[in-house]
Design a protein around this motif. Sequence first.
Motif, PDB file in Angstrom:
ATOM      1  N   SER A 148     -83.173 -35.601 -13.830  1.00 50.08           N
ATOM      2  CA  SER A 148     -82.922 -35.473 -15.263  1.00 50.08           C
ATOM      3  C   SER A 148     -84.209 -35.666 -16.053  1.00 50.08           C
ATOM      4  CB  SER A 148     -81.893 -36.531 -15.688  1.00 50.08           C
ATOM      5  OG  SER A 148     -81.703 -36.485 -17.081  1.00 50.08           O
ATOM      6  N   THR A 155     -85.616 -37.283 -18.290  1.00 50.76           N
ATOM      7  CA  THR A 155     -85.600 -38.491 -19.117  1.00 50.76           C
ATOM      8  C   THR A 155     -86.950 -39.180 -19.013  1.00 50.76           C
ATOM      9  OG1 THR A 155     -83.241 -38.790 -18.712  1.00 50.76           O
ATOM     10  CG2 THR A 155     -84.461 -40.693 -19.538  1.00 50.76           C
ATOM     11  N   LYS A 161     -88.265 -45.137 -18.831  1.00 54.21           N
ATOM     12  CA  LYS A 161     -87.550 -46.074 -19.699  1.00 54.21           C
ATOM     13  C   LYS A 161     -88.430 -47.238 -20.140  1.00 54.21           C
ATOM     14  CE  LYS A 161     -82.967 -45.028 -17.846  1.00 54.21           C
ATOM     15  NZ  LYS A 161     -81.743 -45.575 -17.189  1.00 54.21           N
ATOM     16  N   GLN A 183     -90.543 -46.085 -22.970  1.00 54.04           N
ATOM     17  CA  GLN A 183     -89.719 -45.944 -24.169  1.00 54.04           C
ATOM     18  C   GLN A 183     -89.441 -47.307 -24.806  1.00 54.04           C
ATOM     19  OE1 GLN A 183     -86.444 -43.542 -22.403  1.00 54.04           O
ATOM     20  NE2 GLN A 183     -86.783 -42.150 -24.121  1.00 54.04           N
ATOM     21  N   TYR A 220     -91.264 -36.590 -26.909  1.00 57.95           N
ATOM     22  CA  TYR A 220     -90.207 -36.051 -26.055  1.00 57.95           C
ATOM     23  C   TYR A 220     -90.351 -34.541 -25.894  1.00 57.95           C
ATOM     24  CZ  TYR A 220     -85.612 -35.267 -24.030  1.00 57.95           C
ATOM     25  OH  TYR A 220     -84.586 -34.898 -23.189  1.00 57.95           O
ATOM     26  N   TRP A 267     -92.552 -31.266 -18.208  1.00 57.32           N
ATOM     27  CA  TRP A 267     -91.601 -31.520 -17.121  1.00 57.32           C
ATOM     28  C   TRP A 267     -91.147 -30.225 -16.461  1.00 57.32           C
ATOM     29  CZ3 TRP A 267     -86.426 -30.627 -15.887  1.00 57.32           C
ATOM     30  CH2 TRP A 267     -85.881 -31.456 -14.905  1.00 57.32           C
ATOM     31  N   ARG A 278     -94.302 -37.422 -16.555  1.00 59.55           N
ATOM     32  CA  ARG A 278     -94.019 -38.853 -16.682  1.00 59.55           C
ATOM     33  C   ARG A 278     -95.305 -39.647 -16.890  1.00 59.55           C
ATOM     34  NH1 ARG A 278     -88.931 -40.233 -15.104  1.00 59.55           N
ATOM     35  NH2 ARG A 278     -89.562 -42.358 -14.546  1.00 59.55           N
TER      36      ARG A 278
END
Length: 265
Positions: free
Chosen positions: A6, A8, A11, A14, A34, A41, A49
Amino acid sequence: MSKHHSPTPPKLAQAFLTWFCKDGLLEEIEGDLYEEYLDRWERHPALARGMYVLQVLSFFRPFALKRFADLIPDNNMMILHYTKMGLRALARQRLTSLINVLSLSLGIAVAVLIYLFIQNEDSFDRFHTQHERIYRINRMDLDPNGGMVWGIEGHPMPFVPAAAEAVPEFEAIAEVYAFDEYLRTDLWEGQQEVYAVGADFFSMFDFAFLAGPQAFTGKDQIVITDKMALQYFGRADVVGEELDLFFDDAYYPMEVRAVVEAPPA
């Protein structure tokens, strides 16, 4: 779209951004980061990342930082406030504060010493399995003039056989006599506290025999701990070896009958 995982952002990065970034800038910065993250990505997830983390760190600059007070959780603000008040009070009343601090320190030190003393008394020789059934008999010496009474950790040598005969309820009784004598071997020589004990001693007290029998056949035999064996002979297998015991102005050879594990300190 790639299906590696995914899309994302990391974390931890973030969360760090949310923690330090001003509320007025957070939404805009998060959105821009983002979008760039999604674009990278598609081509290379691992690179996306890594770049996201670097970009978050690049915003950790004065223009984007919250006020210091905003960085501290609300439940810690009260602690910070009272800490400041306490330091100011210490500065205003230095003598009183010094007395209070010293008194508190002294009280804590005394409490710790009392605790350590009680702990030591309560744990003394508790490694013996029959410690609750073992008692030491002391002698009380009376002043013939009616004065002070002395308690002495000892008794005359004839006491043990007399006590065993007078009190048949004693399951075992063993005398212990302590001497500061000189010992010597080919490797070591020095003064050591030596104990002469009765025949029932090792049946009353728990000592782990590492080598040698628990029974004794003569008075010229000695039991030492494993630590003593290393100190006196430089090795542990010393059963049958001899060491000299200085007593009554002469050295007497003693046979090492057994080696026991050193008791807890």
